[in-house]
Design an enzyme around this catalytic site. Structure first.
Site, PDB file in Angstrom:
ATOM      1  N   HIS A   1      -9.326  -3.691  -2.337  1.00 45.00           N
ATOM      2  CA  HIS A   1      -8.325  -2.989  -1.515  1.00 45.00           C
ATOM      3  C   HIS A   1      -8.684  -1.506  -1.412  1.00 45.00           C
ATOM      4  CE1 HIS A   1      -3.949  -2.277  -0.278  1.00 45.00           C
ATOM      5  NE2 HIS A   1      -4.373  -1.054  -0.551  1.00 45.00           N
ATOM      6  N   GLU A   2      -9.043  -0.901  -2.554  1.00 44.51           N
ATOM      7  CA  GLU A   2      -9.367   0.535  -2.558  1.00 44.51           C
ATOM      8  C   GLU A   2     -10.699   0.816  -1.862  1.00 44.51           C
ATOM      9  OE1 GLU A   2      -6.949   2.446  -3.134  1.00 44.51           O
ATOM     10  OE2 GLU A   2      -5.760   0.809  -3.943  1.00 44.51           O
TER      11      GLU A   2
ATOM     12  N   HIS B   1     -10.237   1.090   1.713  1.00 41.61           N
ATOM     13  CA  HIS B   1      -9.739   2.408   2.149  1.00 41.61           C
ATOM     14  C   HIS B   1     -10.875   3.388   2.431  1.00 41.61           C
ATOM     15  CE1 HIS B   1      -5.434   2.276   2.188  1.00 41.61           C
ATOM     16  NE2 HIS B   1      -5.337   1.853   0.939  1.00 41.61           N
TER      17      HIS B   1
ATOM     18  N   CYS C   1       0.841  -1.188   0.000  1.00 40.98           N
ATOM     19  CA  CYS C   1       0.000   0.000   0.000  1.00 40.98           C
ATOM     20  C   CYS C   1       0.879   1.241   0.000  1.00 40.98           C
ATOM     21  CB  CYS C   1      -0.884  -0.028   1.249  1.00 40.98           C
ATOM     22  SG  CYS C   1      -1.999   1.362   1.404  1.00 40.98           S
TER      23      CYS C   1
END
EC number: 3.5.1.88
Length: 187
Positions: free
Chosen positions: A157-158, A161, A114
């Site tokens: 993954h995004e 966030h 990341c």
């Protein structure tokens, strides 16, 4: 132009907050932010620009990583085929939502990294192999796409966030390389 100095690092509370929905139609400010995020990813994958601008390579970026708590993600995934210059996925997603996912799980054999994490965090990050995602594009048009394998991993993954989740939250604390039976490992 976004550079590494704009990216906040783990420990910043914005990375642990649930980001705010983006108003639709997309404002010029949010459209420009998305464009700048995508440009950062493209520059980070260009060896000349990456060296010149001192960028770490990335395939995804979320607005919270820029200390902006908005539900905006950019992804730029290069093609697996070295002959093909066209990326397999390159877009900005506003208010992305995972509508459904496969039972089949997957992880990257080398683990995940990341731009907001400056240390190596070993371990498998288990995610869904296939996802269906809805989102708005820069023009405010709604889309629904099905993604699988690496593209699905990057988008999850995004999306994590914008929900205040870091990739290492998914790693088994007792045994980082433990996997349930049936999880696909992508090398």
């Amino acid at each position: 132009m976004i550079t590494m100095k704009d990216i906040i690092r783990e420990g910043n509370p914005t990375l642990r907050a649930v980001a705010e929905e983006v108003p639709v139609p997309i404002t010029e400010e949010d459209r420009q932010l998305g464009e700048d995020m995508l440009t950062f990813l493209k520059n980070s994958q260009d060896p000349v620009k990456a060296e010149e601008l001192q960028l770490r390579g990335g395939v995804g970026l979320a607005a919270p990583q820029l200390d902006i708590s908005k539900r905006i993600i950019a992804v730029h995934v290069p093609s697996n085929d070295p002959e093909n210059e066209t990326p397999s996925l390159s877009t900005v997603m506003y208010n992305p939502k995972i509508l459904s996912h496969s039972v089949q799980d997957v992880c990257l054999g080398e683990g995940e990294g990341c731009l907001s994490v400056d240390r190596d965090v070993p371990g498998y990050v288990v995610r869904h192999n296939k996802i269906t995602v809805s989102y708005f594009d820069m023009a405010g048009e709604k889309h629904k796409v099905r993604l699988k394998n690496y593209e699905a991993i990057v988008v999850q993954h995004e999306i994590d966030h914008i929900n205040g989740i870091m990739f290492y939250d998914h790693i088994n604390k007792e045994n980082p390389f433990a996997l349930k039976e049936g999880v696909l490992v992508i090398e």
